[in-house]
Design a protein around this motif. Structure first.
Motif, PDB file in Angstrom:
ATOM      1  N   VAL A   9     -15.947  55.627  41.564  1.00  0.00           N
ATOM      2  CA  VAL A   9     -15.653  54.385  40.860  1.00  0.00           C
ATOM      3  C   VAL A   9     -16.211  54.507  39.457  1.00  0.00           C
ATOM      4  O   VAL A   9     -17.316  55.013  39.263  1.00  0.00           O
ATOM      5  N   SER A  10     -15.441  54.050  38.496  1.00  0.00           N
ATOM      6  CA  SER A  10     -15.877  54.148  37.121  1.00  0.00           C
ATOM      7  C   SER A  10     -15.660  52.803  36.430  1.00  0.00           C
ATOM      8  O   SER A  10     -14.542  52.298  36.372  1.00  0.00           O
ATOM      9  N   GLU A  30     -20.921  54.724  36.496  1.00  0.00           N
ATOM     10  CA  GLU A  30     -20.167  55.663  37.321  1.00  0.00           C
ATOM     11  C   GLU A  30     -20.816  55.722  38.691  1.00  0.00           C
ATOM     12  O   GLU A  30     -22.042  55.757  38.808  1.00  0.00           O
ATOM     13  N   TRP A  51     -19.715  43.435  40.165  1.00  0.00           N
ATOM     14  CA  TRP A  51     -18.904  43.949  41.268  1.00  0.00           C
ATOM     15  C   TRP A  51     -17.849  42.969  41.717  1.00  0.00           C
ATOM     16  O   TRP A  51     -16.764  43.371  42.147  1.00  0.00           O
ATOM     17  N   ALA A  54     -15.117  43.648  39.264  1.00  0.00           N
ATOM     18  CA  ALA A  54     -14.433  44.918  39.519  1.00  0.00           C
ATOM     19  C   ALA A  54     -13.468  44.791  40.689  1.00  0.00           C
ATOM     20  O   ALA A  54     -12.418  45.426  40.709  1.00  0.00           O
ATOM     21  N   ALA A  68     -12.093  49.063  35.414  1.00  0.00           N
ATOM     22  CA  ALA A  68     -12.772  49.501  36.636  1.00  0.00           C
ATOM     23  C   ALA A  68     -11.772  50.319  37.412  1.00  0.00           C
ATOM     24  O   ALA A  68     -10.730  49.806  37.808  1.00  0.00           O
ATOM     25  N   THR A  69     -12.047  51.597  37.588  1.00  0.00           N
ATOM     26  CA  THR A  69     -11.088  52.446  38.293  1.00  0.00           C
ATOM     27  C   THR A  69     -11.696  53.037  39.550  1.00  0.00           C
ATOM     28  O   THR A  69     -12.881  53.338  39.602  1.00  0.00           O
ATOM     29  N   LEU A  70     -10.839  53.141  40.557  1.00  0.00           N
ATOM     30  CA  LEU A  70     -11.218  53.822  41.797  1.00  0.00           C
ATOM     31  C   LEU A  70     -10.368  55.075  41.876  1.00  0.00           C
ATOM     32  O   LEU A  70      -9.150  54.991  42.058  1.00  0.00           O
ATOM     33  N   LYS A  71     -10.966  56.214  41.672  1.00  0.00           N
ATOM     34  CA  LYS A  71     -10.248  57.494  41.637  1.00  0.00           C
ATOM     35  C   LYS A  71      -8.985  57.382  40.785  1.00  0.00           C
ATOM     36  O   LYS A  71      -7.877  57.727  41.220  1.00  0.00           O
ATOM     37  N   VAL A  86      -7.356  48.117  48.457  1.00  0.00           N
ATOM     38  CA  VAL A  86      -8.670  48.636  48.081  1.00  0.00           C
ATOM     39  C   VAL A  86      -9.779  47.847  48.757  1.00  0.00           C
ATOM     40  O   VAL A  86     -10.673  48.387  49.394  1.00  0.00           O
ATOM     41  N   ILE A  91     -13.079  50.003  49.430  1.00  0.00           N
ATOM     42  CA  ILE A  91     -14.362  49.466  48.981  1.00  0.00           C
ATOM     43  C   ILE A  91     -14.665  48.219  49.810  1.00  0.00           C
ATOM     44  O   ILE A  91     -13.870  47.277  49.840  1.00  0.00           O
TER      45      ILE A  91
END
Lengths: 328, 336
Positions: A9-10, A30, A51, A54, A68-71, A86, A91
């Motif tokens: 997660v970024s 990160e 959070w 996100a 906010a990215t997940l992969k 997601v 998550i």
């Protein structure tokens, strides 16, 4: 930091405003696969909001920007379909108060089952067997019988275990635990932290632990971010942060914890109060409470910048704590 | 506190027991829950006795008993050697000027419709209504003493932060010049950095006003910081008592050991070996036979299931209620 591991997660420049009042001022964070990251800070510092933003869980009136990215999948502004795939699945999130997060009129087996049906498409015998396995995994004794119990028949610690079982139902890659042990007694807190550690190892799951308790964070996390007034002001490995904290706020927080051994001294407290997000000081938000502010601190906002590999701090005058620091 | 010239305890209690009746369901059978059982203690003038324990251990009931807010079913509380008068009587009310209570939630303890300075002077207005001018001056002085500005004194409780509200509650409690303060989780709801401020203030005020305190908290660090002596409660009983330094440096009772080791350490390295207790927090309504701690105890012996251990003196100012500790002392002659 996490260069050697794939980023899971970024967060980049994440900001949140409520009614035009900015409460989160650009958070970069990160989380690598399998990593445990702690977020520590006092109430109102923005650790939970980060959070919730996100994951698209804030009320509609909140204005969120940044990324906010997940992969690689962008979550901010994503369609409900993307978010649904997601949230709870890849998550999962658990909160401080398990009793209010569980449905009081449904048996816990049914509640875990719902998550299993939704995220893993299980049904019938397979679903019941998996619910049982999860309940056993989180250490509920006599699990086959307890599947048919209601939340009020469990203690607070057991309800938190049930919440963890539900969170694990979707086999998440990241578990966000928001003050998971704050409402529990210390002996039960120790059990839950042990459980989280074990599960993380077993499932190779990443963990974000949000807490106001530096002790809880230091025992559970690889890396720690310290938040103050909507920003991350210091970020480092847990070992480094507790050994050589650089930001005066981190140092103050650590000094505010009375020790359990050694001589008893007057506690060093941070003077003043957390600033109101509507009336933030012009420069560094911590400057009014800081013991070493300069004119620059009162005018400009220090950015989080690397001090050395894996240790970043948002302070114009980072320094290791000196014993001669002023007692407040 | 063991001096040659004998000092009388300010507040003491002998063999206190307090039972609550609870009913299971609407028509179910009633069960008696012993919230506090066979507890004795003494607090010297100016001294702080810390009480630690988990939820349901009876520590808040202890505080209420010590103030006479509740009457024990058995045993007696003494103030300056005299038995506590029954609650509600004129005699008790008079005594209450000398004994005050600080709760966890300052917002609940304050009146939302009155500016805080008015609330600070209220105790004086009740006890000496004629001296309005003097009361006002005294209140303003106390406001400054707890670190609040006159401008903050004119505000309403909701306009202050949690730490500031707790300062107001402290100021109000001190207006009648008490010599005994019961603090029930006074800083638990506050942020870490604010906790330190309030604990420091409390320590200063204690020294300045010569207060004796019963300081009740689940937070071992805070209790150690402020207490001279500490008692550990489990299911309504003291299981260990000792000086604040010794007790946490060398806990003897297996429950105290588990508590101390469960307290998270904010440290970079050397994560200490942790005693993680098995089992759930105890239910006071279903108190185990023998030693109440035995179902969770890592060193339980056969006799622990049958006989409850007594609180015995095992060294200077140290008392422990544990069969295993007693046996150890018998075999080694003294505490390690």
């Amino acid at each position: 930091m996490s260069e050697n591991r794939a980023s899971l997660v970024s967060l980049k420049g994440l900001t949140v405003s409520f009614d035009g009042v900015r409460v989160l001022h650009g958070v970069d964070l990160e989380v690598a696969a399998g990593e445990a990251v702690g977020l520590v800070g006092e109430s109102g510092s923005g650790k939970s909001v980060t959070w919730l933003a996100a994951l698209g869980l804030l009320p509609r009136k909140a204005q969120v920007s940044g990324s906010a990215t997940l992969k690689g999948i962008e979550l901010i502004g994503a369609s409900p379909r993307v978010l649904d795939s997601v949230r709870g699945g890849r998550i999962a999130m658990i909160s401080q108060d398990p009793a209010s997060a569980l449905n009081p009129v449904l048996r816990v087996g049914k509640q875990i089952g719902e998550a299993l049906a939704l995220h893993r498409g299980l049904s019938g015998q397979a679903l019941r067997a998996e619910a049982l396995r999860l309940l056993e995994l989180v250490g509920i004794p006599d699990a086959p019988r307890r599947l048919d119990s209601y939340p009020h028949e469990f203690s607070g610690g057991q309800n938190q275990r049930v919440m963890i079982a539900m969170a694990l139902a979707g086999q998440p890659e990241l578990l966000v635990a928001d003050e998971p042990t704050t409402a529990l007694d210390v002996t039960i807190q120790a059990q839950i932290l042990d459980l989280l550690r074990e599960i993380r190892r077993e499932m190779n799951m990443a963990l974000v632990l949000i807490s106001h308790d530096l002790g809880v964070i230091s025992e559970t996390c690889d890396r720690v971010g310290v938040m103050y007034a909507g920003r991350i002001v210091e970020q480092a490995s847990a070992a480094r942060l507790f050994e050589t904290p650089q930001h005066p706020y981190t140092q103050g927080l650590l000094a505010s914890l009375p020790p359990l051994d050694g001589p008893r001294r007057r506690m060093r407290s941070i003077p003043g109060v957390v600033p109101d997000p509507r009336h933030l000081p012009m420069g560094c938000a911590f400057a009014p409470r800081c013991d070493r502010p300069t004119s620059r601190c009162l005018q400009a906002q220090p950015m989080l910048s690397p001090l050395e590999a894996g240790h970043a701090v948002a302070c114009f005058h980072p320094a290791s704590a000196k014993p001669g620091m002023r007692a407040a | 506190m063991i001096g040659r010239t004998r000092i009388e305890p300010l507040v003491s209690a002998e063999n206190l027991r307090r039972t609550y009746r609870s009913r299971k369901g609407l028509f179910g059978a009633t069960t008696d829950v012993r919230a506090v059982d066979s507890v004795s203690f003494a607090v010297m003038p100016g001294e702080t006795l810390g009480i630690v324990g988990e939820s349901g251990s009876g520590k808040s009931t202890m505080g209420r008993l010590a103030l006479g807010l509740e009457t024990p079913d058995r045993g007696q509380v003494f103030y300056r050697g005299l038995p506590m008068p029954p609650p509600g009587t004129g005699e008790w009310r008079k005594l209450r000027q000398k004994m005050q209570m600080i709760y966890q939630d300052p917002l609940g303890a304050l009146d939302r419709r009155l500016p805080v300075l008015t609330q600070i002077r209220e105790p004086l207005d009740i006890h000496q209504p004629a001296a309005a001018r003097a009361n006002e001056e005294a209140a303003a002085k106390m406001l400054a003493r707890v670190g609040l500005s006159p401008e903050q004194g004119a505000r309403y409780p909701h306009e202050l932060s949690g730490g500031q509200r707790q300062r107001v509650v402290l100021a109000r409690a001190l207006m009648t010049r008490p010599d005994f303060l019961v603090c029930d989780e006074p800083v638990s709801a506050l942020d870490v950095s604010i906790q330190a401020q309030v604990v420091n203030l409390l320590a200063d005020l204690q020294a300045e006003f010569g207060l004796a305190m019963l300081f009740i908290s689940h937070d071992l660090r805070v209790v150690r910081q402020i207490s001279n002596r500490v008692a550990v409660m489990y299911l309504g009983q003291f299981v260990e008592e000792g000086s604040a330094d010794d007790l946490f440096a060398e806990p003897l009772h297996p429950y105290t050991r588990a508590l101390v080791s469960a307290a998270p350490q904010a440290r970079s390295a050397g994560k200490a070996e942790r005693v993680v207790l098995a089992g759930e927090p105890p239910n006071p309504a279903r108190r185990p036979a023998g030693c109440a701690f035995h179902p969770r105890c890592p060193v339980a012996r056969p006799e622990c299931r049958v006989t409850a251990p007594e609180l015995r003196s095992v060294g200077p100012a140290r008392r422990v209620a544990c069969h295993a500790v007693e046996a150890e002392i018998l075999s080694f002659g003294e505490v390690a």
